[in-house]
Design a protein around this motif. Structure first.
Motif, PDB file in Angstrom:
ATOM      1  N   GLN A  81       6.865  -5.572 -39.296  1.00 57.09           N
ATOM      2  CA  GLN A  81       6.344  -5.593 -38.485  1.00 57.09           C
ATOM      3  C   GLN A  81       6.368  -4.332 -36.777  1.00 57.09           C
ATOM      4  O   GLN A  81       5.405  -3.952 -36.447  1.00 57.09           O
ATOM      5  N   THR A  82       7.871  -4.188 -36.992  1.00 53.97           N
ATOM      6  CA  THR A  82       8.345  -2.956 -35.983  1.00 53.97           C
ATOM      7  C   THR A  82       7.746  -2.174 -36.693  1.00 53.97           C
ATOM      8  O   THR A  82       7.128  -1.195 -35.758  1.00 53.97           O
ATOM      9  N   MET A  83       7.654  -1.909 -37.654  1.00 52.46           N
ATOM     10  CA  MET A  83       7.739  -0.328 -38.197  1.00 52.46           C
ATOM     11  C   MET A  83       5.859   0.015 -38.417  1.00 52.46           C
ATOM     12  O   MET A  83       5.593   1.106 -37.666  1.00 52.46           O
ATOM     13  N   GLU A  84       4.885  -1.277 -38.582  1.00 59.13           N
ATOM     14  CA  GLU A  84       3.578  -1.163 -38.200  1.00 59.13           C
ATOM     15  C   GLU A  84       3.601  -0.829 -36.406  1.00 59.13           C
ATOM     16  O   GLU A  84       2.441   0.216 -36.427  1.00 59.13           O
ATOM     17  N   ILE A  85       3.965  -1.222 -35.665  1.00 57.82           N
ATOM     18  CA  ILE A  85       3.720  -1.567 -34.593  1.00 57.82           C
ATOM     19  C   ILE A  85       4.275   0.123 -33.583  1.00 57.82           C
ATOM     20  O   ILE A  85       3.363   1.059 -33.307  1.00 57.82           O
ATOM     21  N   HIS A  86       5.415   0.469 -34.037  1.00 60.39           N
ATOM     22  CA  HIS A  86       6.438   2.103 -33.975  1.00 60.39           C
ATOM     23  C   HIS A  86       5.715   2.877 -34.168  1.00 60.39           C
ATOM     24  O   HIS A  86       5.377   3.075 -33.263  1.00 60.39           O
ATOM     25  N   HIS A  87       5.020   2.654 -35.662  1.00 63.25           N
ATOM     26  CA  HIS A  87       4.608   3.609 -36.212  1.00 63.25           C
ATOM     27  C   HIS A  87       3.150   4.076 -35.513  1.00 63.25           C
ATOM     28  O   HIS A  87       2.416   4.940 -35.045  1.00 63.25           O
ATOM     29  N   GLY A  88       2.177   3.028 -35.920  1.00 66.23           N
ATOM     30  CA  GLY A  88       0.784   2.486 -35.908  1.00 66.23           C
ATOM     31  C   GLY A  88       0.770   3.324 -34.642  1.00 66.23           C
ATOM     32  O   GLY A  88      -0.478   2.723 -33.914  1.00 66.23           O
ATOM     33  N   LYS A  89       1.391   2.270 -33.545  1.00 68.29           N
ATOM     34  CA  LYS A  89       0.892   2.532 -31.913  1.00 68.29           C
ATOM     35  C   LYS A  89       1.808   2.906 -30.821  1.00 68.29           C
ATOM     36  O   LYS A  89       0.943   4.150 -30.394  1.00 68.29           O
ATOM     37  N   HIS A  90       2.882   3.259 -30.979  1.00 70.46           N
ATOM     38  CA  HIS A  90       3.945   4.080 -30.269  1.00 70.46           C
ATOM     39  C   HIS A  90       3.911   5.803 -30.143  1.00 70.46           C
ATOM     40  O   HIS A  90       3.464   6.398 -29.685  1.00 70.46           O
ATOM     41  N   HIS A  91       3.863   5.671 -32.089  1.00 72.41           N
ATOM     42  CA  HIS A  91       4.289   7.039 -31.713  1.00 72.41           C
ATOM     43  C   HIS A  91       2.865   7.740 -31.901  1.00 72.41           C
ATOM     44  O   HIS A  91       3.142   9.005 -31.813  1.00 72.41           O
ATOM     45  N   ALA A  92       1.205   6.860 -32.072  1.00 64.51           N
ATOM     46  CA  ALA A  92       0.244   7.390 -32.391  1.00 64.51           C
ATOM     47  C   ALA A  92      -0.201   7.987 -31.474  1.00 64.51           C
ATOM     48  O   ALA A  92      -0.946   8.892 -30.611  1.00 64.51           O
ATOM     49  N   ALA A  93       0.971   7.035 -29.616  1.00 67.10           N
ATOM     50  CA  ALA A  93       0.029   7.202 -28.928  1.00 67.10           C
ATOM     51  C   ALA A  93       0.967   8.947 -28.301  1.00 67.10           C
ATOM     52  O   ALA A  93       0.334   8.690 -27.302  1.00 67.10           O
ATOM     53  N   TYR A  94       1.993   8.913 -28.222  1.00 62.22           N
ATOM     54  CA  TYR A  94       2.461  10.619 -28.675  1.00 62.22           C
ATOM     55  C   TYR A  94       1.676  11.122 -28.512  1.00 62.22           C
ATOM     56  O   TYR A  94       1.360  12.318 -28.073  1.00 62.22           O
ATOM     57  N   VAL A  95       0.898  10.522 -30.002  1.00 58.69           N
ATOM     58  CA  VAL A  95       0.196  11.998 -30.794  1.00 58.69           C
ATOM     59  C   VAL A  95      -0.944  12.593 -29.924  1.00 58.69           C
ATOM     60  O   VAL A  95      -1.636  13.491 -29.240  1.00 58.69           O
ATOM     61  N   ALA A  96      -1.292  10.969 -29.395  1.00 62.25           N
ATOM     62  CA  ALA A  96      -3.096  11.182 -28.883  1.00 62.25           C
ATOM     63  C   ALA A  96      -2.686  11.719 -27.160  1.00 62.25           C
ATOM     64  O   ALA A  96      -3.098  12.784 -26.766  1.00 62.25           O
TER      65      ALA A  96
END
Ligand SMILES: [Fe+2]
Length: 272
Positions: free
Chosen positions: A92-107
């Motif tokens: 779950q941490t990986m999913e949120i970390h990658h899919g939400k947090h990292h994605a937010a940096y890209v956006a």
């Protein structure tokens, strides 16, 4: 200068991050020949600016952080399944970390570069240039840090954990006395980063020595030109679901999933 908006954006991004393309393998891989250092002179022939100083063999990892076709920074896929690092780092941490947090940096970096482009054409508010430049620095650094971070990890016993070998092992022993002393200092360094931030094993570019440093804001390290070998994200989003306030436990668990082979490739590139 005959320049495309895209290449201008990317030079701004690198300038904001305080980074020459050669300083970072992930970016170096993604650079097209049109990318230059921020203060590179204009080409005399009116064509494309000079090529950045990127070693031809600089390709330690398959990191796709920028899409040439769209001119956008992109989120690279995880190099393993989200549950692959369990029990040390939970799915779950990986999913949120990658899919939400990292994605937010890209956006965030794409948004900021777009706003700077609007300002250049007088469609945006020039009073906000400081804000958007800061946003480029923050989000692009977050993007690069995380793209490296995923590849610095691997499932325990399947590429993750253990100890480094080769020249990196020798350099760690030379810089820290022993691998065990390095681990102790790494744990203490990561555990004591104030607030959110990162701890990095990095090559200091002028002395070529390994150092352990703290990065209290995620964009700070690149200003020094330090070249990453191993980094740990100690923002709470990286561990709080599983470890809550026990950051030291997360740091210890992290060492069970370090992909030392990848770190060795970063080190080899940094010191040559
Ligand atoms: Fe993070």
């Amino acid at each position: 200068m005959n320049d495309s908006p895209r290449s201008v954006d990317r030079r701004e991004a690198l300038a904001a991050i305080g980074l020459a393309a050669a300083a970072l393998p992930s970016l170096a891989m993604a650079q097209p020949p049109s990318v230059t250092t921020p203060n590179a002179p204009a080409p005399k022939d009116g064509g494309k600016p000079p090529i950045a100083v990127v070693p031809a063999n600089a390709a330690p990892a398959e990191l796709k952080i920028f899409d040439e076709a769209s001119g956008q920074f992109v989120l690279p896929a995880l190099p393993y399944a989200k549950e692959a690092l369990e029990p040390h780092i939970d799915a779950q941490t990986m999913e949120i970390h990658h899919g939400k947090h990292h994605a937010a940096y890209v956006a965030g970096v794409n948004k900021a570069l777009g706003e700077l482009a609007r300002i250049r054409t007088a469609a945006g508010d020039s009073a906000l240039i400081k804000h958007w430049a800061n946003q480029v620095s923050f989000h692009l650094s977050g993007h690069v840090n995380h793209a490296l971070f995923w590849n610095m990890l691997a499932p325990a016993g399947k590429g993750g954990g253990g100890a480094p070998g080769g020249e990196l092992a020798k350099a760690i022993a030379a810089s820290f006395g022993s691998f065990e002393q390095f681990v102790a200092q790494f744990k203490a360094t990561a555990a004591s980063v104030e607030g959110g931030g990162w701890a990095w094993l990095a090559v200091e570019p002028w002395s070529k020595q390994l150092v352990l440093i703290q990065q209290e804001k995620q964009q700070d390290m690149w200003v020094t030109g330090a070249q990453p070998v191993l980094g740990i994200d100690v923002w709470e989003h990286a561990y709080y679901l599983k470890y809550q306030n026990k950051r030291a436990d997360y740091v210890a668990a992290f060492l069970n999933v370090v992909n030392w082979r990848f770190c060795e490739s970063l080190f080899a590139r940094a010191v040559r």
